[in-house]
Design a protein around this motif. Sequence first.
Motif, PDB file in Angstrom:
ATOM      1  N   LEU A   1      54.711 -91.289  23.298  1.00 25.12           N
ATOM      2  CA  LEU A   1      54.485 -90.243  24.288  1.00 25.12           C
ATOM      3  C   LEU A   1      53.447 -89.244  23.784  1.00 25.12           C
ATOM      4  CD1 LEU A   1      55.222 -88.996  26.997  1.00 25.12           C
ATOM      5  CD2 LEU A   1      57.091 -87.802  25.848  1.00 25.12           C
ATOM      6  N   THR A   2      53.547 -88.857  22.520  1.00 27.74           N
ATOM      7  CA  THR A   2      52.600 -87.912  21.937  1.00 27.74           C
ATOM      8  C   THR A   2      51.188 -88.474  21.944  1.00 27.74           C
ATOM      9  OG1 THR A   2      54.315 -86.937  20.546  1.00 27.74           O
ATOM     10  CG2 THR A   2      52.032 -86.596  19.856  1.00 27.74           C
ATOM     11  N   VAL A   3      51.040 -89.715  21.510  1.00 23.04           N
ATOM     12  CA  VAL A   3      49.716 -90.351  21.473  1.00 23.04           C
ATOM     13  C   VAL A   3      49.123 -90.436  22.878  1.00 23.04           C
ATOM     14  CG1 VAL A   3      48.521 -92.545  21.035  1.00 23.04           C
ATOM     15  CG2 VAL A   3      50.110 -91.633  19.338  1.00 23.04           C
ATOM     16  N   THR A   4      49.940 -90.840  23.843  1.00 21.02           N
ATOM     17  CA  THR A   4      49.468 -90.976  25.219  1.00 21.02           C
ATOM     18  C   THR A   4      49.051 -89.624  25.791  1.00 21.02           C
ATOM     19  OG1 THR A   4      50.873 -92.906  25.570  1.00 21.02           O
ATOM     20  CG2 THR A   4      50.085 -91.767  27.534  1.00 21.02           C
ATOM     21  N   LEU A   5      49.878 -88.602  25.597  1.00 18.29           N
ATOM     22  CA  LEU A   5      49.544 -87.278  26.113  1.00 18.29           C
ATOM     23  C   LEU A   5      48.302 -86.701  25.448  1.00 18.29           C
ATOM     24  CD1 LEU A   5      53.120 -85.800  26.491  1.00 18.29           C
ATOM     25  CD2 LEU A   5      51.474 -86.216  28.335  1.00 18.29           C
ATOM     26  N   ARG A   6      48.153 -86.928  24.162  1.00 23.03           N
ATOM     27  CA  ARG A   6      46.944 -86.447  23.469  1.00 23.03           C
ATOM     28  C   ARG A   6      45.694 -87.130  24.010  1.00 23.03           C
ATOM     29  NH1 ARG A   6      47.130 -82.902  18.997  1.00 23.03           N
ATOM     30  NH2 ARG A   6      49.129 -81.878  19.219  1.00 23.03           N
ATOM     31  N   ASN A   7      45.787 -88.430  24.292  1.00 28.39           N
ATOM     32  CA  ASN A   7      44.648 -89.151  24.870  1.00 28.39           C
ATOM     33  C   ASN A   7      44.329 -88.633  26.271  1.00 28.39           C
ATOM     34  OD1 ASN A   7      43.969 -90.811  22.702  1.00 28.39           O
ATOM     35  ND2 ASN A   7      45.484 -92.339  23.280  1.00 28.39           N
ATOM     36  N   LEU A   8      45.361 -88.360  27.064  1.00 26.47           N
ATOM     37  CA  LEU A   8      45.145 -87.801  28.398  1.00 26.47           C
ATOM     38  C   LEU A   8      44.530 -86.406  28.311  1.00 26.47           C
ATOM     39  CD1 LEU A   8      48.436 -88.945  30.153  1.00 26.47           C
ATOM     40  CD2 LEU A   8      46.118 -89.812  30.588  1.00 26.47           C
ATOM     41  N   GLU A   9      44.952 -85.635  27.313  1.00 27.12           N
ATOM     42  CA  GLU A   9      44.362 -84.311  27.087  1.00 27.12           C
ATOM     43  C   GLU A   9      42.896 -84.454  26.687  1.00 27.12           C
ATOM     44  OE1 GLU A   9      45.207 -80.264  24.483  1.00 27.12           O
ATOM     45  OE2 GLU A   9      46.105 -82.156  23.833  1.00 27.12           O
ATOM     46  N   ARG A  10      42.616 -85.382  25.806  1.00 22.34           N
ATOM     47  CA  ARG A  10      41.239 -85.636  25.350  1.00 22.34           C
ATOM     48  C   ARG A  10      40.343 -86.034  26.516  1.00 22.34           C
ATOM     49  NH1 ARG A  10      38.839 -90.624  22.526  1.00 22.34           N
ATOM     50  NH2 ARG A  10      36.971 -89.777  21.574  1.00 22.34           N
ATOM     51  N   ASP A  11      40.895 -86.820  27.452  1.00 25.68           N
ATOM     52  CA  ASP A  11      40.138 -87.268  28.620  1.00 25.68           C
ATOM     53  C   ASP A  11      40.009 -86.182  29.690  1.00 25.68           C
ATOM     54  OD1 ASP A  11      39.855 -89.767  27.450  1.00 25.68           O
ATOM     55  OD2 ASP A  11      41.487 -90.678  28.595  1.00 25.68           O
ATOM     56  N   GLY A  12      40.695 -85.060  29.486  1.00 25.07           N
ATOM     57  CA  GLY A  12      40.611 -83.967  30.438  1.00 25.07           C
ATOM     58  C   GLY A  12      41.554 -84.093  31.612  1.00 25.07           C
ATOM     59  N   LEU A  13      42.554 -84.973  31.510  1.00 30.92           N
ATOM     60  CA  LEU A  13      43.468 -85.201  32.631  1.00 30.92           C
ATOM     61  C   LEU A  13      44.701 -84.308  32.585  1.00 30.92           C
ATOM     62  CD1 LEU A  13      43.241 -89.091  32.798  1.00 30.92           C
ATOM     63  CD2 LEU A  13      41.999 -87.397  34.158  1.00 30.92           C
ATOM     64  N   VAL A  14      45.068 -83.844  31.399  1.00 36.11           N
ATOM     65  CA  VAL A  14      46.195 -82.921  31.276  1.00 36.11           C
ATOM     66  C   VAL A  14      45.789 -81.738  30.401  1.00 36.11           C
ATOM     67  CG1 VAL A  14      47.977 -84.709  31.553  1.00 36.11           C
ATOM     68  CG2 VAL A  14      47.235 -84.051  29.274  1.00 36.11           C
ATOM     69  N   VAL A  15      46.526 -80.649  30.580  1.00 37.25           N
ATOM     70  CA  VAL A  15      46.332 -79.441  29.779  1.00 37.25           C
ATOM     71  C   VAL A  15      47.631 -79.200  29.026  1.00 37.25           C
ATOM     72  CG1 VAL A  15      45.907 -76.956  29.865  1.00 37.25           C
ATOM     73  CG2 VAL A  15      44.723 -78.486  31.461  1.00 37.25           C
ATOM     74  N   ARG A  16      47.514 -78.952  27.724  1.00 40.22           N
ATOM     75  CA  ARG A  16      48.694 -78.729  26.877  1.00 40.22           C
ATOM     76  C   ARG A  16      48.836 -77.250  26.591  1.00 40.22           C
ATOM     77  NH1 ARG A  16      49.614 -79.570  20.768  1.00 40.22           N
ATOM     78  NH2 ARG A  16      47.360 -79.444  20.714  1.00 40.22           N
ATOM     79  N   ARG A  17      50.064 -76.767  26.665  1.00 41.00           N
ATOM     80  CA  ARG A  17      50.353 -75.374  26.326  1.00 41.00           C
ATOM     81  C   ARG A  17      51.500 -75.344  25.338  1.00 41.00           C
ATOM     82  NH1 ARG A  17      52.033 -70.363  30.279  1.00 41.00           N
ATOM     83  NH2 ARG A  17      52.115 -68.835  28.608  1.00 41.00           N
ATOM     84  N   MET A  18      51.262 -74.695  24.203  1.00 37.94           N
ATOM     85  CA  MET A  18      52.291 -74.560  23.168  1.00 37.94           C
ATOM     86  C   MET A  18      52.870 -73.153  23.233  1.00 37.94           C
ATOM     87  SD  MET A  18      50.549 -76.595  19.942  1.00 37.94           S
ATOM     88  CE  MET A  18      51.296 -75.470  18.848  1.00 37.94           C
ATOM     89  N   TYR A  19      54.180 -73.074  23.068  1.00 36.83           N
ATOM     90  CA  TYR A  19      54.871 -71.795  23.054  1.00 36.83           C
ATOM     91  C   TYR A  19      55.365 -71.529  21.634  1.00 36.83           C
ATOM     92  CZ  TYR A  19      54.886 -72.224  28.121  1.00 36.83           C
ATOM     93  OH  TYR A  19      54.514 -72.350  29.424  1.00 36.83           O
ATOM     94  N   PRO A  20      55.045 -70.359  21.083  1.00 36.31           N
ATOM     95  CA  PRO A  20      55.462 -70.046  19.704  1.00 36.31           C
ATOM     96  C   PRO A  20      56.937 -69.685  19.638  1.00 36.31           C
ATOM     97  CG  PRO A  20      54.289 -68.193  20.657  1.00 36.31           C
ATOM     98  CD  PRO A  20      54.268 -69.301  21.678  1.00 36.31           C
TER      99      PRO A  20
END
Length: 84
Positions: free
Chosen positions: A12-31
């Motif tokens: 799941l992490t690898v897939t989401l990172r690839n989608l983020e790299r392709d500009g299809l998803v935006v990731r938001r981290m909460y501290p």
Amino acid sequence: MREINGVSTRMLTVTLRNLERDGLVVRRMYPEIPLRVEYRLSNLGRTLLGTTQALVHWTERHQSEIARARKSFDANQTKQGSSG
């Protein structure tokens, strides 16, 4: 991850990172502890909604045919494995 059965955290992490790299998803981290990460479709990702929804509908309509094809394929693989 709760929405997808049978997927490993790593895949799941690898897939989401690839989608983020392709500009299809935006990731938001909460501290927070534990760390929380959310993903959402980007504007570009939203342009694929119609296409992916059509694929989901097609899959739903042809689910029984897909199941039969998988069963046949698996049976043939088992036969080939036992004869070799």
